[in-house]
Design a protein around this motif. Structure first.
Motif, mmCIF file in Angstrom:
data_model
loop_
_atom_site.group_PDB
_atom_site.id
_atom_site.type_symbol
_atom_site.label_atom_id
_atom_site.label_comp_id
_atom_site.label_asym_id
_atom_site.label_seq_id
_atom_site.Cartn_x
_atom_site.Cartn_y
_atom_site.Cartn_z
ATOM 1 N N LEU A 65 76.019 73.982 -6.081
ATOM 2 C CA LEU A 65 75.659 75.408 -5.618
ATOM 3 C C LEU A 65 76.409 76.550 -6.341
ATOM 4 C CD1 LEU A 65 74.175 77.206 -3.552
ATOM 5 C CD2 LEU A 65 76.125 77.175 -1.875
ATOM 6 N N LYS A 66 75.928 77.631 -6.656
ATOM 7 C CA LYS A 66 76.815 78.599 -6.823
ATOM 8 C C LYS A 66 77.525 79.424 -5.949
ATOM 9 C CE LYS A 66 73.725 79.700 -11.206
ATOM 10 N NZ LYS A 66 72.993 80.667 -11.908
ATOM 11 N N THR A 123 69.430 77.556 -11.886
ATOM 12 C CA THR A 123 68.586 78.314 -11.285
ATOM 13 C C THR A 123 69.400 79.302 -10.693
ATOM 14 O OG1 THR A 123 68.627 77.310 -9.118
ATOM 15 C CG2 THR A 123 67.219 76.360 -10.536
ATOM 16 N N LYS A 124 68.692 80.355 -10.077
ATOM 17 C CA LYS A 124 69.328 81.599 -9.555
ATOM 18 C C LYS A 124 70.634 81.109 -8.864
ATOM 19 C CE LYS A 124 68.540 84.001 -5.919
ATOM 20 N NZ LYS A 124 67.814 84.795 -4.901
ATOM 21 N N ASP A 125 70.539 79.928 -7.899
ATOM 22 C CA ASP A 125 71.640 79.603 -7.103
ATOM 23 C C ASP A 125 72.086 78.197 -7.335
ATOM 24 O OD1 ASP A 125 69.232 78.480 -6.174
ATOM 25 O OD2 ASP A 125 69.783 79.007 -3.995
ATOM 26 N N LEU A 126 71.633 77.532 -8.346
ATOM 27 C CA LEU A 126 72.112 76.202 -8.425
ATOM 28 C C LEU A 126 72.494 75.771 -9.913
ATOM 29 C CD1 LEU A 126 69.655 73.925 -6.445
ATOM 30 C CD2 LEU A 126 71.891 74.503 -5.950
ATOM 31 N N SER A 141 60.552 71.990 -16.260
ATOM 32 C CA SER A 141 59.030 72.493 -15.405
ATOM 33 C C SER A 141 59.442 72.034 -14.188
ATOM 34 C CB SER A 141 58.071 71.874 -16.206
ATOM 35 O OG SER A 141 58.322 70.504 -16.308
ATOM 36 N N ARG A 142 60.209 70.924 -13.782
ATOM 37 C CA ARG A 142 60.246 70.516 -12.427
ATOM 38 C C ARG A 142 60.800 71.122 -11.360
ATOM 39 N NH1 ARG A 142 62.671 64.296 -13.824
ATOM 40 N NH2 ARG A 142 60.995 63.927 -15.098
ATOM 41 N N ALA A 147 66.412 77.033 -16.194
ATOM 42 C CA ALA A 147 66.616 77.329 -17.482
ATOM 43 C C ALA A 147 67.789 76.549 -17.925
ATOM 44 C CB ALA A 147 66.617 78.847 -17.928
ATOM 45 N N ARG A 148 68.072 76.381 -19.200
ATOM 46 C CA ARG A 148 69.389 75.801 -19.685
ATOM 47 C C ARG A 148 70.326 76.820 -19.342
ATOM 48 N NH1 ARG A 148 68.639 71.368 -22.864
ATOM 49 N NH2 ARG A 148 70.878 70.751 -22.160
ATOM 50 N N PRO A 149 71.466 76.468 -18.951
ATOM 51 C CA PRO A 149 72.800 77.213 -18.418
ATOM 52 C C PRO A 149 73.421 78.260 -19.747
ATOM 53 C CG PRO A 149 73.364 75.026 -18.212
ATOM 54 C CD PRO A 149 72.029 75.002 -18.700
#
Length: 178
Positions: A65-66, A123-126, A141-142, A147-149
């Motif tokens: 988690l971010k 992702t936005k939060d992970l 796609s899963r 996206a790639r960090p």
């Protein structure tokens, strides 16, 4: 699959209950180094991370988690101010004693290494760490909006720490409702 946590405030082993106990019994709080930084989350955030990870997992991933970052000295100050606000028996003068870091203790946390970032998604939060770079590329796609960090690592000294007022807003309900 697994999750990688930061510090879960008010859980067993958290410094928040220790700080509260020290205030009541000693009138002071001990910190190793006030500039030390740590990632933190609440118990509900930890539970939500586990549930989200269960929904997303395919097998073998690490979910991170971010989280916000606090300076330990600011966290101690926030606990003092919050406890003084909700318990009038707490003395107005509570001190912070710096005791120095213990052997092997780090000033800052690292939750995602540079090596792991090469095989991760964001992702936005992970952050989602996959087994390999190939799997990360195939797995985009899963995961919704993955996206790639863009970062090389996720370290507490590279994230802007929360200001004292925000830490206070976070810890006050934990302390005053205990």
């Amino acid at each position: 699959s697994c999750v990688r946590f930061g510090n879960v405030l008010s859980s067993r082993g958290s410094v928040v209950p220790l700080f509260v106990e020290q205030i009541y019994t000693q009138g002071r709080v001990t910190v190793t180094d006030p500039s030390m930084t740590r990632f933190f989350m609440s118990i509900p955030q930890a539970v939500a991370l586990i549930l989200k990870s269960v929904a997303f997992m395919r097998g073998g991933e690490i979910f991170i988690l971010k989280m916000p970052v606090v300076r330990v000295g600011d966290l101690a100050q926030a606990v003092i101010v919050a406890l003084q606000a909700c318990d009038k028996k707490v003395a107005r003068r509570v001190t912070i004693q710096v005791v120095g870091k213990r052997p092997g203790e780090r000033l800052h946390e690292k939750l995602l290494t540079e090596d792991e970032s090469r095989r991760s998604l964001e992702t936005k939060d992970l952050f989602i760490v996959c087994d390999s770079e190939e799997e990360a590329a195939q797995s985009i796609s899963r995961y919704p909006r993955a996206a790639r960090p863009v970062i090389r690592s996720y370290e507490s000294d590279k994230v802007e720490p929360l200001p004292l007022k925000d830490i206070l807003a976070f810890v006050s309900p934990l302390i005053c409702n205990e």
